[in-house]
Design a protein around this motif. Structure first.
Motif, PDB file in Angstrom:
ATOM      1  N   LEU A  67       0.825  -1.222   0.000  1.00 19.98           N
ATOM      2  CA  LEU A  67       0.000   0.000   0.000  1.00 19.98           C
ATOM      3  C   LEU A  67       0.849   1.259   0.000  1.00 19.98           C
ATOM      4  N   ASP A  68       1.983   1.206   0.679  1.00 21.72           N
ATOM      5  CA  ASP A  68       2.910   2.355   0.631  1.00 21.72           C
ATOM      6  C   ASP A  68       3.259   2.684  -0.817  1.00 21.72           C
ATOM      7  N   LEU A  69       3.608   1.641  -1.569  1.00 20.63           N
ATOM      8  CA  LEU A  69       4.051   1.881  -2.948  1.00 20.63           C
ATOM      9  C   LEU A  69       2.924   2.295  -3.876  1.00 20.63           C
ATOM     10  N   LEU A  70       1.761   1.689  -3.681  1.00 18.45           N
ATOM     11  CA  LEU A  70       0.619   2.052  -4.538  1.00 18.45           C
ATOM     12  C   LEU A  70       0.242   3.513  -4.348  1.00 18.45           C
TER      13      LEU A  70
ATOM     14  N   ARG B  37      -8.145 -23.091   2.996  1.00 16.08           N
ATOM     15  CA  ARG B  37      -7.411 -21.944   3.558  1.00 16.08           C
ATOM     16  C   ARG B  37      -7.513 -20.735   2.628  1.00 16.08           C
ATOM     17  N   PHE B  38      -7.347 -19.519   3.201  1.00 19.79           N
ATOM     18  CA  PHE B  38      -7.332 -18.302   2.380  1.00 19.79           C
ATOM     19  C   PHE B  38      -6.143 -18.342   1.433  1.00 19.79           C
ATOM     20  N   GLY B  39      -6.357 -17.843   0.222  1.00 22.16           N
ATOM     21  CA  GLY B  39      -5.280 -17.778  -0.765  1.00 22.16           C
ATOM     22  C   GLY B  39      -4.960 -16.336  -1.125  1.00 22.16           C
ATOM     23  N   GLN B  40      -4.283 -16.188  -2.274  1.00 19.33           N
ATOM     24  CA  GLN B  40      -3.849 -14.859  -2.707  1.00 19.33           C
ATOM     25  C   GLN B  40      -5.021 -13.912  -2.961  1.00 19.33           C
ATOM     26  N   GLY B  41      -6.153 -14.493  -3.336  1.00 16.83           N
ATOM     27  CA  GLY B  41      -7.345 -13.677  -3.580  1.00 16.83           C
ATOM     28  C   GLY B  41      -7.789 -12.942  -2.326  1.00 16.83           C
ATOM     29  N   ALA B  42      -7.617 -13.583  -1.180  1.00 13.87           N
ATOM     30  CA  ALA B  42      -7.977 -12.942   0.086  1.00 13.87           C
ATOM     31  C   ALA B  42      -7.018 -11.770   0.360  1.00 13.87           C
ATOM     32  N   PHE B  43      -5.728 -11.965   0.015  1.00 19.62           N
ATOM     33  CA  PHE B  43      -4.745 -10.870   0.139  1.00 19.62           C
ATOM     34  C   PHE B  43      -5.152  -9.701  -0.768  1.00 19.62           C
ATOM     35  N   ARG B  44      -5.554 -10.031  -2.003  1.00 16.42           N
ATOM     36  CA  ARG B  44      -5.985  -8.965  -2.931  1.00 16.42           C
ATOM     37  C   ARG B  44      -7.140  -8.171  -2.326  1.00 16.42           C
ATOM     38  N   MET B  45      -8.091  -8.880  -1.720  1.00 19.12           N
ATOM     39  CA  MET B  45      -9.252  -8.184  -1.134  1.00 19.12           C
ATOM     40  C   MET B  45      -8.822  -7.208  -0.046  1.00 19.12           C
ATOM     41  N   VAL B  46      -7.868  -7.631   0.780  1.00 15.04           N
ATOM     42  CA  VAL B  46      -7.398  -6.763   1.866  1.00 15.04           C
ATOM     43  C   VAL B  46      -6.710  -5.526   1.272  1.00 15.04           C
ATOM     44  N   VAL B  47      -5.808  -5.766   0.314  1.00 18.81           N
ATOM     45  CA  VAL B  47      -5.084  -4.648  -0.317  1.00 18.81           C
ATOM     46  C   VAL B  47      -6.082  -3.683  -0.950  1.00 18.81           C
ATOM     47  N   GLU B  48      -7.040  -4.257  -1.672  1.00 18.30           N
ATOM     48  CA  GLU B  48      -8.004  -3.427  -2.376  1.00 18.30           C
ATOM     49  C   GLU B  48      -8.851  -2.610  -1.403  1.00 18.30           C
ATOM     50  N   SER B  49      -9.291  -3.247  -0.328  1.00 24.05           N
ATOM     51  CA  SER B  49     -10.192  -2.500   0.565  1.00 24.05           C
ATOM     52  C   SER B  49      -9.426  -1.391   1.299  1.00 24.05           C
ATOM     53  N   LEU B  50      -8.165  -1.624   1.624  1.00 24.25           N
ATOM     54  CA  LEU B  50      -7.375  -0.550   2.250  1.00 24.25           C
ATOM     55  C   LEU B  50      -7.098   0.571   1.241  1.00 24.25           C
ATOM     56  N   TYR B  51      -6.838   0.182  -0.004  1.00 22.22           N
ATOM     57  CA  TYR B  51      -6.589   1.180  -1.046  1.00 22.22           C
ATOM     58  C   TYR B  51      -7.821   2.079  -1.222  1.00 22.22           C
ATOM     59  N   LYS B  52      -9.000   1.442  -1.232  1.00 23.34           N
ATOM     60  CA  LYS B  52     -10.246   2.203  -1.419  1.00 23.34           C
ATOM     61  C   LYS B  52     -10.482   3.151  -0.243  1.00 23.34           C
ATOM     62  N   LYS B  53     -10.163   2.679   0.935  1.00 22.13           N
ATOM     63  CA  LYS B  53     -10.324   3.497   2.141  1.00 22.13           C
ATOM     64  C   LYS B  53      -9.398   4.722   2.062  1.00 22.13           C
ATOM     65  N   ILE B  54      -8.129   4.471   1.718  1.00 25.21           N
ATOM     66  CA  ILE B  54      -7.146   5.556   1.661  1.00 25.21           C
ATOM     67  C   ILE B  54      -7.523   6.592   0.605  1.00 25.21           C
ATOM     68  N   ASN B  55      -7.985   6.094  -0.553  1.00 23.98           N
ATOM     69  CA  ASN B  55      -8.235   6.995  -1.684  1.00 23.98           C
ATOM     70  C   ASN B  55      -9.701   7.393  -1.827  1.00 23.98           C
ATOM     71  N   ASN B  56     -10.508   6.941  -0.893  1.00 23.53           N
ATOM     72  CA  ASN B  56     -11.931   7.265  -0.909  1.00 23.53           C
ATOM     73  C   ASN B  56     -12.551   7.021  -2.287  1.00 23.53           C
TER      74      ASN B  56
END
Ligand code: G3P
Ligand code: MG
Length: 364
Positions: free
Chosen positions: A180-183, A225-244
Motif C-alpha cells: 500500500l505504501d508503494l501504490l 485456507r485463504f489464498g492470494q485472492g484474500a490478500f488482494r481483497m485486503v489490499v483493495e479495501s485498504l486502497y479504497k479506504k485511503i483513496n476514498n
C-alpha cells in the motif's frame, strides 16, 4: 493387420486429447501426495498422452517445483510441463517491461530468483526494505537470520515501477504495508506519499499484478485456507479506504482467466512436440520441424483438453470458458455441495479422485 490398426488408432486418439491437472487438491495436499496421483500420471505416460500441470500456486522456479513434485509423486516431471500462476510473467521479463519491480510472496527469496530467471533485471522483495529500515513494518515477522541471508543491499532512491504478487504472502502484515505504501507513493519511491488524486482515484501510482485470485485453496488442513485472492481483497479495501474510491485498478492472472488458459495451451503444444521428438529420435532440440512447430504451436490442436480440478471457481470455470472439458474431483476444495450451487458445472463430470477422472477421460 489388426495389431497395426490398433496401434494407429491408439496413437491417433492419444495425439488428439490431452490432460491438464491442477496441483493443490488434485495431486497433493500440503506436502502430502494424493494417493491416486502417481498411478494416474503413470497411466498417461504409458499411453503417451501429453499432460501439463496448471496451478495457481507458485513462488519458486518451475524447475524447483517440478523437482519437488517429481519427488513427492514418484513420477518424473519436466519444468516444461508446469505452468504456475506467475509463469506468463516471463513474457514481461523477457521484454524488460520494467526496470525495477517489487516481488511479493513466496518463501524467503525464492520468488525473486524466479523473477530474475524470467529476465526481470532489478527485483526487490519486501524483506530488503525491512532490512534497511525495520520501522517500515514495526511488527514484521522476519528473523535476524532471514534478514541477513535473503536480502540484498538496494538503493531505495531508485523508483519501483510495478508490483508483482507471485504467491501468498508469508508475512502478510509487512506485505500489506509495503504494497500500500508503494501504490500510494510519490513516484514509486519507498517512504514517500502522493497527494490523494482528485481524478483517477482508482489508479494506483504504479501498476500491481496479482498472479492469482484464489479466495480459498486446499492444503492438508480439513477446511480450505485463504489464498492470494484474500490478500488482494485486503489490499483493495485498504486502497479504497485511503483513496476514498470504489475500485482499484489491477491486473489479475491465473485460472479462471483466459490469459492463463491460452498460455497453458501453447505450453501443452510445445510439450507435445518435445515428447514426440523424444520418442522419435532422442534429439529434442536438433530437429528443424521441432523448432518450426514450437514457434507455431497453434498447428497442434487437440480435439479435447481435459482439465482436472478441485476448485469450481478457478479450474472448472476457466476450462468451461475456454472450450476445454472440465472434471471436478472430490479430493480438495469441492465438498460435495449440490452441483446447482456451484459457480461452474464440470462438463465431464464429478469424480472421486484424479485416477477416476483420467480413466474416464481415456475411455471417451
Ligand atoms: O497457492 C495455491 C493455490 O492458490 C492453488 O493451487 O494448484 O489448486 O491451483 P492450485
Ligand atoms: Mg486446486
Amino acid at each position: 493387420n489388426m495389431l497395426l490398426r490398433g496401434i494407429r488408432l491408439l496413437s491417433t486418439s492419444a495425439s488428439k486429447s490431452a490432460f491438464v491437472f491442477d496441483i493443490d487438491g488434485v495431486l497433493i495436499r500440503g506436502n502430502k501426495p494424493i494417493p491416486q496421483a502417481k498411478t494416474a500420471l503413470e497411466l498417461l505416460n504409458k499411453e503417451k498422452v501429453p499432460f501439463l500441470l496448471l496451478t495457481n500456486g507458485g513462488g519458486v522456479t518451475e524447475k524447483k517445483r517440478a523437482e519437488f513434485l517429481s519427488d513427492k509423486l514418484g513420477v518424473e516431471l519436466s519444468a516444461n510441463q508446469l505452468v504456475q500462476s506467475h509463469t506468463p510473467l516471463q513474457i514481461l521479463g523477457e521484454k524488460h517491461a520494467y526496470d525495477r519491480i517489487l516481488v511479493v510472496g513466496g518463501v524467503n527469496d525464492e520468488a525473486r530468483k524466479c523473477a530474475l530467471e524470467y529476465g526481470f533485471q532489478d527485483v526487490i522483495i519486501p524483506m530488503d526494505i525491512v532490512k534497511q529500515n525495520p520501522s517500515v513494518s514495526p511488527h514484521h515477522r522476519y528473523t535476524v537470520e532471514q534478514l541477513s541471508k535473503y536480502t540484498r543491499e538496494v538503493d531505495l532512491l531508485k523508483p519501483i515501477e510495478a508490483i508483482a504478487v507471485f504467491n501468498d504472502p508469508r508475512d502478510m502484515g509487512t506485505d500489506i504495508q509495503v504494497t500500500l505504501d508503494l501504490l500510494n507513493s510519490a513516484g514509486g519511491l519507498i517512504g514517500t506519499q502522493r497527494k490523494v488524486p482528485t481524478v483517477h482515484r482508482s489508479t494506483p501510482l504504479i501498476p500491481i499484478i496479482f498472479s492469482n485470485d484464489d479466495f480459498i485453496w486446499a492444503n492438508d488442513y480439513p477446511i480450505p485456507r485463504f489464498g492470494q485472492g484474500a490478500f488482494r481483497m485486503v489490499v483493495e479495501s485498504l486502497y479504497k479506504k485511503i483513496n476514498n474510491c470504489s475500485e482499484m485498478d489491477s491486473l489479475i492472472l491465473g485460472k479462471p482467466y483466459a490469459i492463463q488458459y491460452d498460455y497453458a495451451k501453447k505450453a501443452l503444444a510445445k510439450w507435445h512436440v518435445e515428447l514426440t521428438s523424444k520418442h522419435g529420435n532422442g534429439h529434442v532440440h536438433s530437429s528443424g520441424a521441432f523448432a518450426q512447430e514450437i514457434n507455431n504451436p497453434t498447428n497442434l490442436q487437440f480435439n479435447r483438453i481435459y482439465m482436472v480440478g478441485d476448485n469450481p471457481a478457478s479450474d472448472i470455470k476457466g476450462a468451461n470458458d475456454n472450450g476445454w472439458e472440465s472434471m471436478l474431483v472430490r479430493t480438495g476444495v469441492y465438498n460435495n455441495e449440490p452441483l446447482g450451487s456451484l459457480v461452474a458445472l464440470p462438463s465431464a463430470g464429478v469424480h472421486d479422485d484424479v485416477l477416476e477422472a483420467v480413466k474416464y477421460g481415456l475411455n471417451q
